[in-house]
Structures are given as C-alpha cells and as structure tokens.
Design a protein around this motif. Sequence first.
Motif, PDB file in Angstrom:
ATOM      1  N   MET A  43       0.845  -1.192   0.000  1.00 22.36           N
ATOM      2  CA  MET A  43       0.000   0.000   0.000  1.00 22.36           C
ATOM      3  C   MET A  43       0.883   1.245   0.000  1.00 22.36           C
ATOM      4  SD  MET A  43      -2.806   1.246   2.847  1.00 22.36           S
ATOM      5  CE  MET A  43      -3.627  -0.341   2.770  1.00 22.36           C
ATOM      6  N   SER A  44       0.738   2.079  -1.020  1.00 25.97           N
ATOM      7  CA  SER A  44       1.547   3.284  -1.129  1.00 25.97           C
ATOM      8  C   SER A  44       1.036   4.358  -0.176  1.00 25.97           C
ATOM      9  CB  SER A  44       1.511   3.811  -2.573  1.00 25.97           C
ATOM     10  OG  SER A  44       2.175   5.060  -2.647  1.00 25.97           O
ATOM     11  N   LYS A  45       1.983   5.083   0.456  1.00 26.85           N
ATOM     12  CA  LYS A  45       1.605   6.192   1.328  1.00 26.85           C
ATOM     13  C   LYS A  45       1.735   7.522   0.616  1.00 26.85           C
ATOM     14  CE  LYS A  45       2.675   3.801   5.637  1.00 26.85           C
ATOM     15  NZ  LYS A  45       1.249   3.660   5.966  1.00 26.85           N
ATOM     16  N   ASN A  46       2.099   7.510  -0.666  1.00 28.75           N
ATOM     17  CA  ASN A  46       2.189   8.747  -1.425  1.00 28.75           C
ATOM     18  C   ASN A  46       0.785   9.262  -1.731  1.00 28.75           C
ATOM     19  OD1 ASN A  46       5.009   8.642  -1.554  1.00 28.75           O
ATOM     20  ND2 ASN A  46       4.937   7.303  -3.352  1.00 28.75           N
ATOM     21  N   PRO A  47       0.558  10.577  -1.628  1.00 25.79           N
ATOM     22  CA  PRO A  47      -0.774  11.091  -1.956  1.00 25.79           C
ATOM     23  C   PRO A  47      -1.111  10.876  -3.427  1.00 25.79           C
ATOM     24  CG  PRO A  47       0.792  12.892  -1.637  1.00 25.79           C
ATOM     25  CD  PRO A  47       1.487  11.639  -1.213  1.00 25.79           C
ATOM     26  N   ILE A  48      -2.378  10.721  -3.698  1.00 23.02           N
ATOM     27  CA  ILE A  48      -2.871  10.557  -5.071  1.00 23.02           C
ATOM     28  C   ILE A  48      -2.893  11.924  -5.731  1.00 23.02           C
ATOM     29  CG2 ILE A  48      -4.843   9.846  -6.474  1.00 23.02           C
ATOM     30  CD1 ILE A  48      -5.599   8.003  -4.038  1.00 23.02           C
ATOM     31  N   ARG A  49      -2.204  12.039  -6.847  1.00 24.70           N
ATOM     32  CA  ARG A  49      -2.076  13.325  -7.531  1.00 24.70           C
ATOM     33  C   ARG A  49      -3.231  13.467  -8.528  1.00 24.70           C
ATOM     34  NH1 ARG A  49       2.518  16.031  -7.135  1.00 24.70           N
ATOM     35  NH2 ARG A  49       2.387  16.783  -9.291  1.00 24.70           N
ATOM     36  N   VAL A  50      -4.053  14.489  -8.285  1.00 30.06           N
ATOM     37  CA  VAL A  50      -5.299  14.662  -9.026  1.00 30.06           C
ATOM     38  C   VAL A  50      -5.193  15.846  -9.972  1.00 30.06           C
ATOM     39  CG1 VAL A  50      -7.804  14.935  -8.829  1.00 30.06           C
ATOM     40  CG2 VAL A  50      -6.519  13.793  -6.996  1.00 30.06           C
ATOM     41  N   GLY A  51      -5.685  15.637 -11.197  1.00 30.41           N
ATOM     42  CA  GLY A  51      -5.842  16.718 -12.156  1.00 30.41           C
ATOM     43  C   GLY A  51      -7.323  16.918 -12.422  1.00 30.41           C
ATOM     44  N   VAL A  52      -7.827  18.119 -12.194  1.00 24.61           N
ATOM     45  CA  VAL A  52      -9.260  18.410 -12.336  1.00 24.61           C
ATOM     46  C   VAL A  52      -9.495  19.212 -13.607  1.00 24.61           C
ATOM     47  CG1 VAL A  52     -11.295  19.468 -11.301  1.00 24.61           C
ATOM     48  CG2 VAL A  52      -9.567  18.379  -9.834  1.00 24.61           C
ATOM     49  N   ILE A  53     -10.256  18.632 -14.513  1.00 26.41           N
ATOM     50  CA  ILE A  53     -10.624  19.306 -15.759  1.00 26.41           C
ATOM     51  C   ILE A  53     -11.986  19.958 -15.566  1.00 26.41           C
ATOM     52  CG2 ILE A  53     -11.094  19.011 -18.220  1.00 26.41           C
ATOM     53  CD1 ILE A  53      -9.320  16.523 -18.150  1.00 26.41           C
ATOM     54  N   GLY A  54     -12.018  21.282 -15.730  1.00 32.30           N
ATOM     55  CA  GLY A  54     -13.260  22.024 -15.543  1.00 32.30           C
ATOM     56  C   GLY A  54     -13.294  22.817 -14.251  1.00 32.30           C
ATOM     57  N   ALA A  55     -12.144  22.989 -13.618  1.00 35.57           N
ATOM     58  CA  ALA A  55     -12.094  23.700 -12.339  1.00 35.57           C
ATOM     59  C   ALA A  55     -11.972  25.202 -12.562  1.00 35.57           C
ATOM     60  CB  ALA A  55     -10.929  23.192 -11.496  1.00 35.57           C
ATOM     61  N   ASP A  56     -12.981  25.797 -13.133  1.00 38.76           N
ATOM     62  CA  ASP A  56     -13.007  27.242 -13.346  1.00 38.76           C
ATOM     63  C   ASP A  56     -13.367  27.926 -12.035  1.00 38.76           C
ATOM     64  OD1 ASP A  56     -13.563  29.900 -14.292  1.00 38.76           O
ATOM     65  OD2 ASP A  56     -13.825  29.038 -16.293  1.00 38.76           O
ATOM     66  N   THR A  57     -12.915  29.151 -11.859  1.00 40.31           N
ATOM     67  CA  THR A  57     -13.239  29.891 -10.637  1.00 40.31           C
ATOM     68  C   THR A  57     -14.604  30.546 -10.704  1.00 40.31           C
ATOM     69  OG1 THR A  57     -12.160  31.885 -11.493  1.00 40.31           O
ATOM     70  CG2 THR A  57     -10.822  30.378 -10.147  1.00 40.31           C
ATOM     71  N   ARG A  58     -15.213  30.576 -11.876  1.00 37.00           N
ATOM     72  CA  ARG A  58     -16.489  31.275 -12.027  1.00 37.00           C
ATOM     73  C   ARG A  58     -17.642  30.279 -12.035  1.00 37.00           C
ATOM     74  NH1 ARG A  58     -15.924  35.201 -17.094  1.00 37.00           N
ATOM     75  NH2 ARG A  58     -15.318  33.217 -18.053  1.00 37.00           N
ATOM     76  N   ALA A  59     -18.237  30.083 -10.874  1.00 33.54           N
ATOM     77  CA  ALA A  59     -19.478  29.306 -10.731  1.00 33.54           C
ATOM     78  C   ALA A  59     -19.367  27.879 -11.261  1.00 33.54           C
ATOM     79  CB  ALA A  59     -20.628  30.034 -11.442  1.00 33.54           C
ATOM     80  N   SER A  60     -18.207  27.275 -11.173  1.00 30.99           N
ATOM     81  CA  SER A  60     -18.085  25.901 -11.656  1.00 30.99           C
ATOM     82  C   SER A  60     -18.429  24.920 -10.549  1.00 30.99           C
ATOM     83  CB  SER A  60     -16.662  25.622 -12.161  1.00 30.99           C
ATOM     84  OG  SER A  60     -15.750  25.533 -11.081  1.00 30.99           O
ATOM     85  N   TRP A  61     -19.049  23.796 -10.931  1.00 31.17           N
ATOM     86  CA  TRP A  61     -19.354  22.743  -9.971  1.00 31.17           C
ATOM     87  C   TRP A  61     -18.070  22.186  -9.366  1.00 31.17           C
ATOM     88  CZ3 TRP A  61     -22.501  20.589  -6.770  1.00 31.17           C
ATOM     89  CH2 TRP A  61     -22.328  19.250  -6.371  1.00 31.17           C
ATOM     90  N   ALA A  62     -17.034  22.039 -10.179  1.00 30.68           N
ATOM     91  CA  ALA A  62     -15.768  21.518  -9.661  1.00 30.68           C
ATOM     92  C   ALA A  62     -15.208  22.418  -8.573  1.00 30.68           C
ATOM     93  CB  ALA A  62     -14.754  21.365 -10.791  1.00 30.68           C
ATOM     94  N   GLY A  63     -15.273  23.719  -8.797  1.00 25.47           N
ATOM     95  CA  GLY A  63     -14.757  24.651  -7.804  1.00 25.47           C
ATOM     96  C   GLY A  63     -15.540  24.638  -6.504  1.00 25.47           C
ATOM     97  N   ALA A  64     -16.841  24.357  -6.595  1.00 26.28           N
ATOM     98  CA  ALA A  64     -17.701  24.360  -5.414  1.00 26.28           C
ATOM     99  C   ALA A  64     -17.627  23.055  -4.638  1.00 26.28           C
ATOM    100  CB  ALA A  64     -19.148  24.626  -5.823  1.00 26.28           C
ATOM    101  N   SER A  65     -17.349  21.950  -5.312  1.00 22.52           N
ATOM    102  CA  SER A  65     -17.453  20.645  -4.656  1.00 22.52           C
ATOM    103  C   SER A  65     -16.151  19.846  -4.676  1.00 22.52           C
ATOM    104  CB  SER A  65     -18.566  19.821  -5.311  1.00 22.52           C
ATOM    105  OG  SER A  65     -18.295  19.615  -6.693  1.00 22.52           O
ATOM    106  N   HIS A  66     -15.577  19.636  -5.844  1.00 21.16           N
ATOM    107  CA  HIS A  66     -14.384  18.793  -5.950  1.00 21.16           C
ATOM    108  C   HIS A  66     -13.178  19.415  -5.242  1.00 21.16           C
ATOM    109  CE1 HIS A  66     -15.809  15.672  -8.803  1.00 21.16           C
ATOM    110  NE2 HIS A  66     -16.665  16.625  -9.149  1.00 21.16           N
ATOM    111  N   ILE A  67     -12.977  20.706  -5.425  1.00 17.89           N
ATOM    112  CA  ILE A  67     -11.800  21.350  -4.835  1.00 17.89           C
ATOM    113  C   ILE A  67     -11.819  21.250  -3.312  1.00 17.89           C
ATOM    114  CG2 ILE A  67     -10.573  23.532  -4.576  1.00 17.89           C
ATOM    115  CD1 ILE A  67     -10.266  22.131  -7.346  1.00 17.89           C
TER     116      ILE A  67
END
Length: 363
Positions: free
Chosen positions: A1-25
């Motif tokens: 089991m790796s203890k390294n953090p999972i490196r995530v790339g989020v497509i659609g993480a706009d700062t203007r009213a994006s769902w990704a910015g409100a929830s995923h981030i």
Amino acid sequence: MSKNPIRVGVIGADTRASWAGASHIPALAAQPQFTLAAVATRREESARRAAETFGAERWFADPLALIQDPSIDLVTVAVKVPAHRDLVLAALAAEKAVYSESPLGATPAQTEEMAAAAGSLHTAIGLQGRQNPSVRRAAEIIAQGGLGRLLSARVSATTFGNGPESASPYAYFDKAAAGAGFLTIAAAHVLDVVEAVLGDITEIDARTELLWPHVKLVDTGETSVREVPDHLDAIVKTSSGAPVGIQILAGVPAPDAHFCLEVRGSDGWLRLTGHHPAGVQVGDLTLSSNVDFAAPDRPVATGTGPTAADIWTGASINVGEVYAGLARDIANGTHHTPGFQHAAHNSRLVARVEQAARTGIRH
C-alpha cells in the motif's frame, strides 16, 4: 500500500461558478490522501487563475495535456456532458484512474462505450448521493431487517433547475442531444438513491411531462425551447420488495424538504430528508426513524470552494465521500466505489423510465 498522496488533475475547475470549484476542490483539500496537482480549462487565463485560487501545482489550457502528464494519477472530468466522452476515453487510454461527473455519456451508447473501455482501471461516477453517510446508514438498517417486512415507500423531490427560467450558460440542459436534462441528472440522482436504500428497481410505471416548453433566459432576456421532460411521476418496485411512489418536480419551490424518502415496514419506519434546492445529490441528508440506529458517520468533507456562491454550501459533502472511497480502492486494489459500470446501469435505468413513459407499458 503506497503512502504517497494521489495526484489529481481536475478538468473544468473554473473559478467562475463551476461545480468543480464548489465541490471537488474542497472535497480534495479536506483529505490528505490527495494532492491537487493540476487544473485545466479551455483558456490560459482561466486555467492560470484557477491554479492560483485553488492552490494547484500546475495549470493547463489543454485538458489533453493534463491527461498526458505522467505525474497525474487521477483525472477528474467535471465539464459539460457532451465533452465527457473524448476526455474520459483519453484518460482511460493513458491508464489513469478517472472520476467523471454524471451522466457519464451524452447517450446510453457513449456510456456503455466508456464503461467497456475502463477495464480494470479505477473509476468513479458522480452519482454521489448514494455515498451520503445517512443514505448508507438507512441502507444498513433495511438490509439488517430493522424495519421488518418492507411494505411501501414514497419519494418527493424537487430541483431549482429545469424550471420556467434559466441562464444562457445552462440552456444546453434543455437540448435532447446534450444528454444533460432533467431525467438524466435530477431524476437519475433520485432513482440512484432509491436503489441504494431499497435495492435495484425491477419494475417501472412512469409518466413524464414537459411543463415549461419555453424557458426565459434571465441574463439575456431570450427564450429557449426545451426539448426534454421536466416532470416525473413513477411507481417502481424494488428488489427488496417495496413498491415506491416517486414524484420529482422541477422549478417549483418546496414547501418543506426538497427531498424526502420515507420507508415503512411491518416493524417501523425511516425517513431521509434533504434541504438543498439543487437536489438530493447536493448537501447533507438527515436520517430519522422509530427504530434505534447508530448515528451516521461524520462526512469527510464539509467545506465550500473559495469562489463558490452560497447556494453551493455543502456541495463537497457527498463528493468527498466518493473521493474517500476511491482512495481506499486505489490503496487496496479493490473496486467498491460505484464506477463506470454503475454509470451504465443508471443510464439503462433512465432509458427504462423514458420507455415506460413513452409507451405506457410497465418496464
């Protein structure tokens, strides 16, 4: 089991009213198992601003470049539904784990294609309502026989979307070709929570309506023509034996809870209620019952993105639960988190609802 953090790339993480910015981030920020390694939008300016605002290490104006970055372990696809297919298939071809918002595809065929392409890779689908701690506890009560023989259930649900007014960025929800309408989003989330608690839906009687055929776009004053239903009444039977009456309203203020699922059995009852106007998948749910039960687990994430409007308070709760399950699966080599095969199941379920409503025949 790796203890390294999972490196995530989020497509659609706009700062203007994006769902990704409100929830995923905020869901990612709450869990040390993850690192926000990169964000991507379609424009250099917005991608750079998103990286600075959300604390991402890198930014990309080309989502495909993010996918090809060898340092990215998990790709999150949180863009408009018609763009899902190309991005998801590219991420799977790059042998990345993928978390896609729901619906996975703009058509059932696209969804089946992506589910088949996933193979043994780790995937997660954004049907996050079923991951809510109260939903999970309700399912346990029923599975353990806490209510005795199940007699009936009923659901009332609303969403502030798909009503008589909208805004031009969301007009695409009303177009059949987009695959992102009332049935594939609002109804699909509700039906998935019903299945999480009561088992698979085995029979469907349904009626749909198009109550608001002309939609006023409040930001431009123009009128958009809606091509998809915006109301659902259904009676379904579930594998647990409970018949369920379901009504889902769009664009109608709720007199009390925006979501209520009540289950009655020979030995008791339980109720799940939610108060987020966007739907059952957003925000927290409350469980009550006349039988004793252990309190639901505390959510792993509760925050809101730094640029999110107040309406999205609580949006990270259920998304955070999906990420937590996915992190366990990646660490342990398991596949417990609902992924693309589950997305295909949900797509087929919505298609059955549409067919039952169109033909008047139980499916």
